[in-house]
Design a protein around this motif. Structure first.
Motif, PDB file in Angstrom:
ATOM      1  N   TYR A  56       0.840  -1.195   0.000  1.00 60.69           N
ATOM      2  CA  TYR A  56       0.000   0.000   0.000  1.00 60.69           C
ATOM      3  C   TYR A  56       0.876   1.246   0.000  1.00 60.69           C
ATOM      4  O   TYR A  56       2.044   1.209   0.376  1.00 60.69           O
ATOM      5  CB  TYR A  56      -0.894   0.030   1.247  1.00 60.69           C
ATOM      6  CG  TYR A  56      -1.885  -1.094   1.300  1.00 60.69           C
ATOM      7  CD1 TYR A  56      -3.146  -0.952   0.755  1.00 60.69           C
ATOM      8  CD2 TYR A  56      -1.555  -2.313   1.878  1.00 60.69           C
ATOM      9  CE1 TYR A  56      -4.069  -1.985   0.796  1.00 60.69           C
ATOM     10  CE2 TYR A  56      -2.460  -3.358   1.921  1.00 60.69           C
ATOM     11  CZ  TYR A  56      -3.722  -3.188   1.370  1.00 60.69           C
ATOM     12  OH  TYR A  56      -4.615  -4.212   1.399  1.00 60.69           O
ATOM     13  N   TYR A  57       0.265   2.360  -0.395  1.00 61.64           N
ATOM     14  CA  TYR A  57       0.892   3.663  -0.247  1.00 61.64           C
ATOM     15  C   TYR A  57      -0.083   4.548   0.511  1.00 61.64           C
ATOM     16  O   TYR A  57      -1.254   4.647   0.154  1.00 61.64           O
ATOM     17  CB  TYR A  57       1.228   4.293  -1.603  1.00 61.64           C
ATOM     18  CG  TYR A  57       1.915   5.635  -1.461  1.00 61.64           C
ATOM     19  CD1 TYR A  57       3.257   5.707  -1.147  1.00 61.64           C
ATOM     20  CD2 TYR A  57       1.204   6.826  -1.596  1.00 61.64           C
ATOM     21  CE1 TYR A  57       3.898   6.941  -0.982  1.00 61.64           C
ATOM     22  CE2 TYR A  57       1.832   8.053  -1.438  1.00 61.64           C
ATOM     23  CZ  TYR A  57       3.180   8.097  -1.131  1.00 61.64           C
ATOM     24  OH  TYR A  57       3.803   9.307  -0.969  1.00 61.64           O
ATOM     25  N   GLY A  93       5.679   2.320  -8.455  1.00 65.37           N
ATOM     26  CA  GLY A  93       5.416   3.580  -7.784  1.00 65.37           C
ATOM     27  C   GLY A  93       4.057   4.092  -8.203  1.00 65.37           C
ATOM     28  O   GLY A  93       3.374   3.501  -9.038  1.00 65.37           O
ATOM     29  N   LEU A  94       3.664   5.188  -7.643  1.00 67.37           N
ATOM     30  CA  LEU A  94       2.347   5.751  -7.945  1.00 67.37           C
ATOM     31  C   LEU A  94       2.225   6.190  -9.387  1.00 67.37           C
ATOM     32  O   LEU A  94       1.146   6.211  -9.945  1.00 67.37           O
ATOM     33  CB  LEU A  94       2.079   6.950  -7.024  1.00 67.37           C
ATOM     34  CG  LEU A  94       1.901   6.612  -5.560  1.00 67.37           C
ATOM     35  CD1 LEU A  94       1.748   7.887  -4.751  1.00 67.37           C
ATOM     36  CD2 LEU A  94       0.704   5.715  -5.367  1.00 67.37           C
ATOM     37  N   ARG A  95       3.330   6.573 -10.013  1.00 66.70           N
ATOM     38  CA  ARG A  95       3.260   7.108 -11.366  1.00 66.70           C
ATOM     39  C   ARG A  95       3.511   6.071 -12.457  1.00 66.70           C
ATOM     40  O   ARG A  95       3.290   6.328 -13.616  1.00 66.70           O
ATOM     41  CB  ARG A  95       4.257   8.249 -11.527  1.00 66.70           C
ATOM     42  CG  ARG A  95       3.865   9.460 -10.689  1.00 66.70           C
ATOM     43  CD  ARG A  95       4.940  10.511 -10.667  1.00 66.70           C
ATOM     44  NE  ARG A  95       4.774  11.681  -9.884  1.00 66.70           N
ATOM     45  CZ  ARG A  95       4.244  11.835  -8.705  1.00 66.70           C
ATOM     46  NH1 ARG A  95       3.708  10.842  -8.105  1.00 66.70           N
ATOM     47  NH2 ARG A  95       4.201  12.970  -8.088  1.00 66.70           N
ATOM     48  N   ASN A  96       4.029   4.909 -12.090  1.00 71.04           N
ATOM     49  CA  ASN A  96       4.391   3.970 -13.148  1.00 71.04           C
ATOM     50  C   ASN A  96       3.981   2.531 -12.882  1.00 71.04           C
ATOM     51  O   ASN A  96       4.601   1.615 -13.365  1.00 71.04           O
ATOM     52  CB  ASN A  96       5.903   4.025 -13.391  1.00 71.04           C
ATOM     53  CG  ASN A  96       6.689   3.583 -12.190  1.00 71.04           C
ATOM     54  OD1 ASN A  96       6.145   3.447 -11.109  1.00 71.04           O
ATOM     55  ND2 ASN A  96       7.973   3.364 -12.374  1.00 71.04           N
ATOM     56  N   VAL A 144      -4.639   0.435  -7.211  1.00 72.37           N
ATOM     57  CA  VAL A 144      -6.060   0.634  -6.934  1.00 72.37           C
ATOM     58  C   VAL A 144      -6.180   1.707  -5.858  1.00 72.37           C
ATOM     59  O   VAL A 144      -5.516   1.642  -4.828  1.00 72.37           O
ATOM     60  CB  VAL A 144      -6.705  -0.669  -6.432  1.00 72.37           C
ATOM     61  CG1 VAL A 144      -8.174  -0.454  -6.125  1.00 72.37           C
ATOM     62  CG2 VAL A 144      -6.524  -1.789  -7.442  1.00 72.37           C
ATOM     63  N   VAL A 145      -7.001   2.705  -6.112  1.00 75.26           N
ATOM     64  CA  VAL A 145      -7.258   3.746  -5.118  1.00 75.26           C
ATOM     65  C   VAL A 145      -8.308   3.215  -4.156  1.00 75.26           C
ATOM     66  O   VAL A 145      -9.415   2.880  -4.554  1.00 75.26           O
ATOM     67  CB  VAL A 145      -7.745   5.043  -5.802  1.00 75.26           C
ATOM     68  CG1 VAL A 145      -8.092   6.094  -4.758  1.00 75.26           C
ATOM     69  CG2 VAL A 145      -6.706   5.554  -6.778  1.00 75.26           C
ATOM     70  N   VAL A 175      -5.118   3.013 -13.234  1.00 78.11           N
ATOM     71  CA  VAL A 175      -5.608   3.307 -11.890  1.00 78.11           C
ATOM     72  C   VAL A 175      -7.054   2.863 -11.799  1.00 78.11           C
ATOM     73  O   VAL A 175      -7.850   3.175 -12.686  1.00 78.11           O
ATOM     74  CB  VAL A 175      -5.499   4.815 -11.574  1.00 78.11           C
ATOM     75  CG1 VAL A 175      -6.071   5.110 -10.212  1.00 78.11           C
ATOM     76  CG2 VAL A 175      -4.067   5.270 -11.697  1.00 78.11           C
ATOM     77  N   VAL A 176      -7.378   2.125 -10.768  1.00 80.27           N
ATOM     78  CA  VAL A 176      -8.744   1.692 -10.531  1.00 80.27           C
ATOM     79  C   VAL A 176      -9.186   2.312  -9.230  1.00 80.27           C
ATOM     80  O   VAL A 176      -8.435   2.328  -8.250  1.00 80.27           O
ATOM     81  CB  VAL A 176      -8.817   0.156 -10.434  1.00 80.27           C
ATOM     82  CG1 VAL A 176     -10.203  -0.290 -10.066  1.00 80.27           C
ATOM     83  CG2 VAL A 176      -8.365  -0.481 -11.725  1.00 80.27           C
TER      84      VAL A 176
END
Length: 128
Positions: free
Chosen positions: A53-54, A83-86, A90-91, A123-124
């Motif tokens: 998770y982040y 990472g978050l950008r690559n 899932v949000v 991104v989901v």
């Protein structure tokens, strides 16, 4: 002192008070906006391929090391390239507690890992 000097000094004091009041008001507005944005933003992102998770609130990754959940600003070297950008993530917008990994079994079922060699940035948004 001449009257004109006293008038100029008075105007200077009055103007400086208005400027100070405006700066204070701007600061309050900025702080209020920042707080609102954080409250409206989803707190966690889940990486199915990593089962990690982040946390957007603390800016820390949460992952398992030797069976223990660790919070760190960097992901381990064996998670290279994620990472978050690559990476696919899932949000998680329906949980704001401090232990998102308590829902890991549910997240693994709902968002299975895809170990494809082609990485797609997708991104989901989780809805329950």
């Amino acid at each position: 002192m001449k009257i004109s000097t006293k008038v100029l000094m008075g105007l200077f004091v009055i103007c400086s008070q208005f400027i100070a009041a405006q700066v204070t008001q701007d600061k309050v507005n900025i702080e209020k906006k920042d707080t609102t944005e954080v409250e409206n933003m989803s707190r966690y992102n889940y990486f199915p391929n990593l089962q990690a998770y982040y946390d957007n609130k603390t800016n820390l990754y949460i992952f398992k090391v030797n069976g223990i959940w660790v919070h760190n600003s960097l992901i381990p070297p064996n998670y290279k390239g994620y990472g978050l950008r690559n990476g696919f993530h899932v949000v998680i917008d329906n949980y704001s507690g401090d232990e998102p990994y308590s829902l890991l079994s549910i997240h693994k079922l709902k968002y299975p890992a895809n170990y494809s060699t082609k990485r797609k940035r997708k991104v989901v948004v989780a809805t329950e």
